[in-house]
Design an enzyme around this catalytic site. Structure first.
Site, PDB file in Angstrom:
ATOM      1  N   ASP A 148       0.868  -1.225  -0.143  1.00  0.00           N
ATOM      2  CA  ASP A 148       0.030  -0.147   0.015  1.00  0.00           C
ATOM      3  C   ASP A 148       0.830   1.350   0.060  1.00  0.00           C
ATOM      4  OD1 ASP A 148       0.987  -0.517   2.673  1.00  0.00           O
ATOM      5  OD2 ASP A 148      -1.001  -1.213   3.389  1.00  0.00           O
ATOM      6  N   HIS A 179      -7.253  -5.551  10.229  1.00  0.00           N
ATOM      7  CA  HIS A 179      -7.130  -5.247   8.682  1.00  0.00           C
ATOM      8  C   HIS A 179      -5.763  -5.615   8.203  1.00  0.00           C
ATOM      9  CE1 HIS A 179      -5.138  -1.437  10.480  1.00  0.00           C
ATOM     10  NE2 HIS A 179      -4.430  -1.659   9.316  1.00  0.00           N
TER      11      HIS A 179
END
Length: 266
Positions: A72, A143
Site C-alpha cells: 500500500d 485489517h
C-alpha cells in the site's frame, strides 16, 4: 493454516527472515525467472527487514533476482516524504540489499488517476504470474494492508478511506498528530493477497491479540479481513507470546507441538 508461536517479537522477525531466505534460495531465481515477494510497512516487519539485511550481509541470501510489490501507499503525501511508504522501504530495506531498482514496485499515491494506477499495479503483478510469497502485518482491528473492517474479501487494488482507529494508530509516525495522517491510501485488495502462492502474516504484541483470535479461531468474516487467511491453501501466521493471550490454551499447545521442529533454534 500454520501458526508459528514464538516467545518474542525479535524471534518473530528472525523466523520470518529465515523463511523468506529459504524460499528465495530454494526457488533459485534468475533474471528470466525472478522470485516475486510482497512486502509490508509499519513497525511489525522492521525486525524481519533487519534480519534479512543481516542474512544478505552474511552472504546467505541475494535479492538480485527478486521482484518486490508493496502492499500500500498513502494518498496525498510526496514520495520523498519521510513517512511515505516509499521512503520507509528504501530507508529500512532496499538501500541495504542488492535489489535492482527496476525490480521494485510501489503504488503511486500521487497518480492523477487512482483507478488507472491501481489497475496498472494489478496488471504488473499478473505479468509475473503471481506473487510467490506475500509477507504482511495485521492491524488491531484485523485489517490486512489497508483493507479495513467490512472490506470485500474478493477486493482488488483500489483507493480506501482509512478509519479513525487506523489513523490514530499511525499517528505515532506523524509526531502523534492525527491531522497529519492521510485520510486515504492505495492498497492491494484481499483478493489480490489471496492470489499469492503463499502468505505469511506477522503478529506481535498484546494489542493484536483479538485480531489473532479472529484469524485463527473465528469464522471467515469481512469485519476481520485477516480471517480470509482461512481460505488460502498456504498461509502461515508467525506470532509472539503476548499476541496469543486471547487464543485458547489448547490452540497454542496444538500448534506449538505441531511446529516444534520448525521453532528449534529461534
Amino acid at each position: 493454516m500454520r501458526l508459528i508461536p514464538l516467545k518474542t517479537a525479535a524471534q518473530v522477525g528472525k523466523w520470518a527472515a529465515a523463511h523468506i531466505a529459504k524460499r528465495i534460495n530454494d526457488f533459485q531465481p534468475t533474471a528470466e525467472r525472478p522470485f516475486v515477494l510482497g512486502l509490508p510497512t509499519g513497525g511489525t516487519p522492521l525486525a524481519t527487514y533487519k534480519a534479512l539485511i543481516e542474512l544478505y550481509q552474511e552472504g546467505k541470501v541475494s535479492f538480485k533476482h527478486v521482484v518486490t510489490f508493496n502492499m500500500d501507499e498513502y494518498v496525498g503525501i510526496s514520495a520523498d516524504h519521510p513517512e511515505s511508504y516509499r521512503s520507509f522501504m528504501y530507508n529500512n530495506f532496499f538501500n541495504h540489499i542488492d535489489i535492482q531498482e527496476e525490480n521494485i514496485n510501489l503504488l503511486n499515491g500521487n497518480a492523477e488517476d487512482h483507478e488507472a494506477e491501481c489497475q496498472r499495479y494489478e496488471d504488473k503483478i499478473k505479468s509475473y504470474g503471481r506473487i510467490n510469497l506475500f509477507m504482511g502485518g495485521v492491524g488491531n482491528d484485523g485489517h490486512i494492508a489497508f483493507n479495513e473492517p467490512a472490506s470485500s474479501l474478493s477486493s482488488r487494488t483500489r483507493i480506501k478511506t482509512l478509519t479513525e482507529d487506523t489513523r490514530i494508530a499511525n499517528s505515532r509516525f506523524f509526531d502523534g498528530d492525527i491531522n497529519q495522517v492521510p485520510k486515504y491510501a492505495l492498497t492491494i485488495g484481499v483478493g489480490t493477497l489471496l492470489d499469492s502462492q503463499e502468505i505469511m502474516i506477522l503478529v506481535t504484541g498484546h494489542n493484536k491479540a483479538l485480531a489473532l483470535e479472529a484469524a485463527v479461531e473465528g469464522s471467515v468474516n469481512h469485519l476481520w479481513t485477516v480471517s480470509a487467511l482461512q481460505l488460502h491453501p498456504k498461509s502461515v501466521i508467525v506470532c509472539d507470546e503476548p499476541s496469543t493471550q486471547e487464543l485458547k490454551v489448547k490452540t497454542v499447545k496444538y500448534f506449538t507441538e505441531l511446529e516444534a521442529k520448525n521453532i528449534v533454534g529461534f
